[in-house]
Design a protein around this motif. Structure first.
Motif, PDB file in Angstrom:
ATOM      1  N   MET A   1       0.906  -0.881  -0.268  1.00 49.00           N
ATOM      2  CA  MET A   1      -0.019   0.352  -0.471  1.00 49.00           C
ATOM      3  C   MET A   1       0.728   1.595   0.321  1.00 49.00           C
ATOM      4  O   MET A   1       1.887   1.433   0.769  1.00 49.00           O
ATOM      5  CB  MET A   1      -0.668   0.285   1.368  1.00 49.00           C
ATOM      6  N   ASN A   2       0.913   1.939  -0.976  1.00 47.01           N
ATOM      7  CA  ASN A   2       1.445   3.243  -0.985  1.00 47.01           C
ATOM      8  C   ASN A   2       0.824   3.964  -0.743  1.00 47.01           C
ATOM      9  O   ASN A   2       1.669   5.582  -0.162  1.00 47.01           O
ATOM     10  CB  ASN A   2       1.716   3.697  -2.691  1.00 47.01           C
ATOM     11  N   LYS A   3      -0.428   4.101  -0.773  1.00 45.95           N
ATOM     12  CA  LYS A   3      -1.199   6.003  -0.109  1.00 45.95           C
ATOM     13  C   LYS A   3      -2.242   4.885   0.684  1.00 45.95           C
ATOM     14  O   LYS A   3      -2.873   3.801   0.117  1.00 45.95           O
ATOM     15  CB  LYS A   3      -1.948   6.548  -0.554  1.00 45.95           C
ATOM     16  N   VAL A   4      -2.912   5.752   1.435  1.00 48.55           N
ATOM     17  CA  VAL A   4      -4.095   4.985   2.613  1.00 48.55           C
ATOM     18  C   VAL A   4      -4.968   5.761   1.764  1.00 48.55           C
ATOM     19  O   VAL A   4      -5.268   7.226   1.892  1.00 48.55           O
ATOM     20  CB  VAL A   4      -4.055   5.230   3.892  1.00 48.55           C
ATOM     21  N   LYS A   5      -6.333   4.873   1.462  1.00 51.44           N
ATOM     22  CA  LYS A   5      -8.081   5.753   0.497  1.00 51.44           C
ATOM     23  C   LYS A   5      -8.690   6.098   1.784  1.00 51.44           C
ATOM     24  O   LYS A   5      -9.057   5.304   3.004  1.00 51.44           O
ATOM     25  CB  LYS A   5      -8.266   5.160  -0.446  1.00 51.44           C
ATOM     26  N   VAL A   6      -8.819   6.844   2.063  1.00 52.79           N
ATOM     27  CA  VAL A   6      -9.738   7.438   3.681  1.00 52.79           C
ATOM     28  C   VAL A   6     -11.367   7.680   2.984  1.00 52.79           C
ATOM     29  O   VAL A   6     -11.318   8.948   1.853  1.00 52.79           O
ATOM     30  CB  VAL A   6      -8.918   8.628   4.299  1.00 52.79           C
ATOM     31  N   GLY A   7     -11.914   7.466   4.022  1.00 59.31           N
ATOM     32  CA  GLY A   7     -13.439   8.591   3.845  1.00 59.31           C
ATOM     33  C   GLY A   7     -13.535   9.083   5.119  1.00 59.31           C
ATOM     34  O   GLY A   7     -13.241   9.029   6.542  1.00 59.31           O
ATOM     35  N   VAL A   8     -14.014  10.076   4.848  1.00 59.52           N
ATOM     36  CA  VAL A   8     -14.760  11.333   5.984  1.00 59.52           C
ATOM     37  C   VAL A   8     -15.767  11.104   6.829  1.00 59.52           C
ATOM     38  O   VAL A   8     -16.862  11.195   5.506  1.00 59.52           O
ATOM     39  CB  VAL A   8     -13.507  12.362   5.857  1.00 59.52           C
ATOM     40  N   VAL A   9     -16.121  11.201   7.354  1.00 61.86           N
ATOM     41  CA  VAL A   9     -17.868  10.980   8.135  1.00 61.86           C
ATOM     42  C   VAL A   9     -17.888  13.060   8.654  1.00 61.86           C
ATOM     43  O   VAL A   9     -16.823  11.950  10.136  1.00 61.86           O
ATOM     44  CB  VAL A   9     -18.111   9.764   8.921  1.00 61.86           C
ATOM     45  N   GLY A  10     -18.815  13.245   8.427  1.00 61.56           N
ATOM     46  CA  GLY A  10     -18.819  14.419   9.155  1.00 61.56           C
ATOM     47  C   GLY A  10     -18.129  16.014   8.547  1.00 61.56           C
ATOM     48  O   GLY A  10     -16.768  15.951   8.781  1.00 61.56           O
ATOM     49  N   LEU A  11     -18.491  17.024   8.209  1.00 58.04           N
ATOM     50  CA  LEU A  11     -17.889  18.065   7.811  1.00 58.04           C
ATOM     51  C   LEU A  11     -18.042  19.149   8.227  1.00 58.04           C
ATOM     52  O   LEU A  11     -17.954  20.237   7.587  1.00 58.04           O
ATOM     53  CB  LEU A  11     -17.637  17.349   6.023  1.00 58.04           C
ATOM     54  N   GLY A  12     -18.425  18.741   9.561  1.00 61.54           N
ATOM     55  CA  GLY A  12     -18.045  20.150  10.290  1.00 61.54           C
ATOM     56  C   GLY A  12     -16.884  21.115  10.592  1.00 61.54           C
ATOM     57  O   GLY A  12     -16.383  20.825  10.190  1.00 61.54           O
ATOM     58  N   ILE A  37     -24.499  14.036   6.314  1.00 61.17           N
ATOM     59  CA  ILE A  37     -26.615  14.015   6.353  1.00 61.17           C
ATOM     60  C   ILE A  37     -27.285  15.237   6.603  1.00 61.17           C
ATOM     61  O   ILE A  37     -27.681  15.772   5.937  1.00 61.17           O
ATOM     62  CB  ILE A  37     -27.556  13.974   8.201  1.00 61.17           C
ATOM     63  N   VAL A  38     -25.859  16.237   6.097  1.00 68.38           N
ATOM     64  CA  VAL A  38     -25.939  17.678   5.700  1.00 68.38           C
ATOM     65  C   VAL A  38     -25.494  18.200   4.592  1.00 68.38           C
ATOM     66  O   VAL A  38     -25.071  17.676   3.765  1.00 68.38           O
ATOM     67  CB  VAL A  38     -25.304  18.861   6.620  1.00 68.38           C
ATOM     68  N   PRO A  39     -26.712  18.363   2.899  1.00 66.02           N
ATOM     69  CA  PRO A  39     -26.476  18.322   1.894  1.00 66.02           C
ATOM     70  C   PRO A  39     -25.211  19.211   1.552  1.00 66.02           C
ATOM     71  O   PRO A  39     -24.379  18.954   1.145  1.00 66.02           O
ATOM     72  CB  PRO A  39     -27.873  19.090   1.500  1.00 66.02           C
ATOM     73  N   ALA A  40     -25.004  20.712   2.114  1.00 64.57           N
ATOM     74  CA  ALA A  40     -24.724  21.457   2.210  1.00 64.57           C
ATOM     75  C   ALA A  40     -22.994  21.465   2.479  1.00 64.57           C
ATOM     76  O   ALA A  40     -21.646  21.558   1.845  1.00 64.57           O
ATOM     77  CB  ALA A  40     -24.365  23.221   3.040  1.00 64.57           C
ATOM     78  N   GLU A  41     -22.455  20.390   3.219  1.00 69.33           N
ATOM     79  CA  GLU A  41     -20.731  19.536   3.572  1.00 69.33           C
ATOM     80  C   GLU A  41     -20.617  18.584   2.028  1.00 69.33           C
ATOM     81  O   GLU A  41     -19.740  18.728   2.271  1.00 69.33           O
ATOM     82  CB  GLU A  41     -21.415  18.766   4.749  1.00 69.33           C
ATOM     83  N   LEU A  42     -22.014  18.386   1.732  1.00 71.45           N
ATOM     84  CA  LEU A  42     -21.261  17.426   0.582  1.00 71.45           C
ATOM     85  C   LEU A  42     -21.015  17.782  -0.345  1.00 71.45           C
ATOM     86  O   LEU A  42     -20.075  17.595  -1.390  1.00 71.45           O
ATOM     87  CB  LEU A  42     -22.505  16.145   0.426  1.00 71.45           C
ATOM     88  N   TYR A  55     -22.168  10.247   0.253  1.00 69.64           N
ATOM     89  CA  TYR A  55     -23.168   9.735   0.854  1.00 69.64           C
ATOM     90  C   TYR A  55     -23.184  10.532   1.752  1.00 69.64           C
ATOM     91  O   TYR A  55     -22.867  11.081   2.326  1.00 69.64           O
ATOM     92  CB  TYR A  55     -22.445   8.093   1.071  1.00 69.64           C
ATOM     93  N   THR A  56     -25.010  10.098   1.962  1.00 73.37           N
ATOM     94  CA  THR A  56     -25.560  10.376   3.458  1.00 73.37           C
ATOM     95  C   THR A  56     -25.579   9.328   4.752  1.00 73.37           C
ATOM     96  O   THR A  56     -26.321   9.556   5.070  1.00 73.37           O
ATOM     97  CB  THR A  56     -27.101  11.194   2.522  1.00 73.37           C
ATOM     98  N   ASP A  57     -26.030   7.939   3.704  1.00 75.70           N
ATOM     99  CA  ASP A  57     -25.739   6.687   4.751  1.00 75.70           C
ATOM    100  C   ASP A  57     -24.111   5.867   4.836  1.00 75.70           C
ATOM    101  O   ASP A  57     -23.691   5.755   3.993  1.00 75.70           O
ATOM    102  CB  ASP A  57     -26.190   5.586   3.999  1.00 75.70           C
ATOM    103  N   TYR A  58     -23.660   5.593   6.804  1.00 73.82           N
ATOM    104  CA  TYR A  58     -21.976   5.332   6.275  1.00 73.82           C
ATOM    105  C   TYR A  58     -22.083   4.211   6.400  1.00 73.82           C
ATOM    106  O   TYR A  58     -21.254   4.444   5.641  1.00 73.82           O
ATOM    107  CB  TYR A  58     -22.318   5.986   8.020  1.00 73.82           C
TER     108      TYR A  58
END
Length: 338
Positions: A1-12, A37-42, A55-58
């Motif tokens: 693995m050269n890079k870690v692919k990351v998903g973030v949950v919560g964009l406050g 779950i906040v459209p503006a954050e997506l 995604y809106t569903d974790y």
């Protein structure tokens, strides 16, 4: 693995800090997915970060996204089940503090971490990665202040952000779990032992909405530790001048003070008001570098297969102390810890 692919949950507010670091400042990481779950954050994820897999569903993100790890920056009460779900899905996990809002939740997270020793888990006690705090720890270990026997900590959020604190109050776990958890962790870290007893009180003078939410705008707690050392914490949400955080560690041969003046920089303004130092405005500003360093460590641990400096057990112990502090605040009585 050269890079870690990351998903973030919560964009406050803090989620954006972590997402920006992952996207632009950590070479070993690739931000590939986002959940909110906040459209503006997506929309922020798509327009500002270039992340199209949103995604809106974790649970859906865990099942479908091309990710190796998740960074959890959601409401405190959601952390533990999200940690468990991610680990059980085979993902490495970085979670913001607190680990949970009660000890039962923390034990749930502990069990998940123990089920998956092959995966990296790290909790976001970022102050340990701040250069001033890590320097203080180093000096204590070198014996520069003798034996530390008292930690005094102050943490007051700015009045400018009080409306957000009011909205969050019902789900925060209370002022001590929400605001004192970093100071509790630092007391354990600096003193090298566990708390055995706590007494706490709170007050609300300016914003009755905190009382209506079953919380307080200001809290004070006093701790006794197993070796006889002491701790004092003052937390609040209404500093009129900016973000106020400071810590003092007192030892038998001296003391160390960190951020005695919560200054923005080294500049001084001389005018009709006297000599003025502008204060730092928020915790993302004060600990900007620490947030970057801690997630960099998480990514390095994933890539190198090593253990992070902060474990799930640090989260459980700090939460247990925070929960006991909350009980002491509610009952007006001293509470002993096991």
């Amino acid at each position: 693995m050269n890079k870690v692919k990351v998903g973030v949950v919560g964009l406050g507010r803090l989620g954006k800090v972590h997402a920006q670091n992952l996207r632009y400042k950590i070479p070993g990481a690739e931000l590939t997915a986002a959940c909110s779950i906040v459209p503006a954050e997506l929309e922020y994820a798509k327009n500002e970060l270039g992340v199209t897999d949103v995604y809106t569903d974790y649970k859906e993100m865990l099942a479908k996204a091309d990710i190796d790890a998740v960074v959890i920056v959601t409401t405190s009460s959601e952390h533990c089940w999200q940690i468990e779900a991610a680990l059980d899905a085979g993902k490495h996990v970085f979670s913001e503090k607190p680990l949970g809002v009660d000890v039962a939740q923390c034990k749930q997270a502990e069990a998940a971490v123990e089920r998956h020793p092959e995966l990296t888990f790290m909790l976001g006690f970022m102050r340990r990665y701040d250069k001033s705090y890590s320097y203080a720890k180093q000096k204590i270990e070198e014996g520069a202040i003798g034996t530390p026997y008292l930690v005094k900590a102050t943490g007051i959020d700015p009045e400018a952000f009080v409306e957000g604190a009011i909205r969050f109050a019902k789900n925060s776990g209370g002022i001590f779990l929400d605001m004192a958890i970093h100071d509790i962790d630092l007391m354990r870290w600096f003193l090298g032992c566990e708390a055995t007893e706590v007494y706490a009180m709170g007050a609300t003078f300016k914003h009755p909405e905190f009382k209506e939410a079953g919380d307080d705008e200001t809290g004070v707690a006093v701790y006794k530790f197993e070796n006889g050392a002491m701790g004092m914490i003052h937390v609040g949400r209404t500093a009129p001048y900016g973000y106020h955080v400071e810590t003092e560690i007192v030892g038998t041969e001296g003391s160390i003070r960190i951020s005695a003046v919560p200054e923005k920089n080294q500049a001084r303004l001389y005018n009709t008001n006297g000599v003025c130092a502008e204060c730092v405005g928020s915790f993302p500003e004060r600990f900007e570098e620490a947030y970057l360093i801690e997630v960099q460590e998480f990514v390095d641990c994933v890539l190198q297969g090593k253990a992070p400096g902060v474990s799930v057990y640090d989260g459980t112990k700090s939460t247990a102390i925070g929960y006991a502090t909350t009980e002491a605040w509610r009952t007006g009585k001293a509470v002993k810890l096991n």
